[in-house]
Design a protein around this motif. Structure first.
Motif, PDB file in Angstrom:
ATOM      1  N   GLN A  25       0.837  -1.200   0.000  1.00 48.10           N
ATOM      2  CA  GLN A  25       0.000   0.000   0.000  1.00 48.10           C
ATOM      3  C   GLN A  25       0.873   1.252   0.000  1.00 48.10           C
ATOM      4  N   ARG A  26       0.497   2.215  -0.821  1.00 41.17           N
ATOM      5  CA  ARG A  26       1.260   3.442  -0.966  1.00 41.17           C
ATOM      6  C   ARG A  26       0.869   4.462   0.109  1.00 41.17           C
ATOM      7  N   PRO A  27       1.688   5.501   0.308  1.00 38.19           N
ATOM      8  CA  PRO A  27       1.403   6.511   1.348  1.00 38.19           C
ATOM      9  C   PRO A  27       0.053   7.199   1.199  1.00 38.19           C
ATOM     10  N   ASP A  28      -0.458   7.314  -0.037  1.00 38.10           N
ATOM     11  CA  ASP A  28      -1.764   7.939  -0.255  1.00 38.10           C
ATOM     12  C   ASP A  28      -2.916   6.982   0.012  1.00 38.10           C
ATOM     13  N   GLY A  29      -2.610   5.724   0.339  1.00 34.66           N
ATOM     14  CA  GLY A  29      -3.648   4.739   0.589  1.00 34.66           C
ATOM     15  C   GLY A  29      -3.970   3.870  -0.601  1.00 34.66           C
TER      16      GLY A  29
END
Length: 296
Positions: A25-29
């Motif tokens: 999962q990326r930092p932006d969700g």
């Protein structure tokens, strides 16, 4: 596929898969595939989590920097209400422009958000097309899930209590046991206590239905047939009051659920102004997500 009624090795595989999914999962969700962050991959994760009974707004494994999977989806929303595929230009997908709503992306996002809506209101999971469970079964399963988790977290796992919970699990019709999402904890407690687990493998029972075939059901007006299923309740009103005047994108699913309920409620006139206010708050959430999120 539910994690209920499967072998220990399969449950361990589920855990490892979820751990791996969490790390991706990326930092932006959101999530990426083939090296490109995109809304469709994020939507598929949302569908999978809902099918496993995992709330993406509360499970810390799927919250990165305060951003949930829902945030990861809503970052792709455009001012016209549609969704783009990605903010990165894809030369192999010329129809998916980074600044225009895309039909495929919007369609996949719609059914992903529908999966979360169904999870929130206690309907069957997205690809379970059987008629809805009776309210009695829903309540018993919900209580069983709560009691299993409560015992797991209590630190005092008495064998007698574990046995009683297992009896309640076995009393659930086999075709509905896939909704006992906390079964994995019950199975672990039974294994630790050296208790025999005689539950059947659920895959053979997944096609059982009294109707004999699947059914497409109405999104908002599906229920047990009880009058209460079509009412906007005081609890719904309290949920509505908990939404701030200027809601963030995290409130978007809750707003959509409540708006759907009051739009179809037989007693909507008892709550004047609520529908209009929810519509305004939905638009406010849209204004938060419509801004250009492409790398500068």
């Amino acid at each position: 596929m539910s994690a209920s009624g499967i072998t220990k090795k399969q449950r361990q595989a589920f855990v490892r898969a979820l751990e791996r999914l969490s790390t991706l999962q990326r930092p932006d969700g959101d999530f990426s595939s083939w090296g490109m962050e995109n809304v469709e991959s994020t939507g598929q994760v949302l569908v999978a989590l809902c099918a496993l009974g995992i709330d993406p707004l509360t499970d810390q494994r799927f919250i990165k920097g305060g951003n949930t999977v829902i945030d990861g989806i809503m970052k792709y929303r455009r001012p016209d209400g549609g969704f783009i595929h990605s903010y990165t230009y894809d030369e192999e997908n010329l129809s998916a422009k980074p600044d225009q709503s895309n039909s495929i992306a919007s369609e996949q996002t719609l059914y992903a958000l529908t999966a979360y809506y169904r999870y929130l209101v206690g309907y069957r999971s997205l690809y379970d097309f059987r008629p809805e469970m009776m309210t009695e079964f829903k309540e018993k399963i919900a209580q069983l899930n709560q009691d299993i988790i409560k015992l797991k977290n209590s630190g005092n796992q008495k064998i007698s209590t574990i046995k009683l919970l297992f009896e309640r699990y076995m009393a659930v019709p086999i075709e509905e046991r896939c909704y006992v999402y906390s079964y994995k904890y019950l199975a672990e407690m039974m294994s630790d206590a050296n208790l025999s687990n005689t539950s059947e493998y659920l895959a053979a029972a997944m096609n059982i239905t009294e109707k004999g075939n699947g059914a497409v059901t109405d999104l908002f007006n599906t229920g047990s047939g009880n009058y209460e299923d079509y009412l906007f309740t005081d609890r719904d009103y309290q949920d509505y009051k908990s939404i701030p005047d200027h809601p963030s994108t995290a409130y978007y699913p809750q707003i959509i659920v409540l708006l759907g309920k009051i739009s179809n409620a037989q007693n909507a006139e008892e709550y004047p102004g609520v529908k209009e206010d929810l519509e305004a708050k939905k638009d406010l959430c849209g204004s938060h997500t419509g801004k250009d999120r492409r790398p500068q």
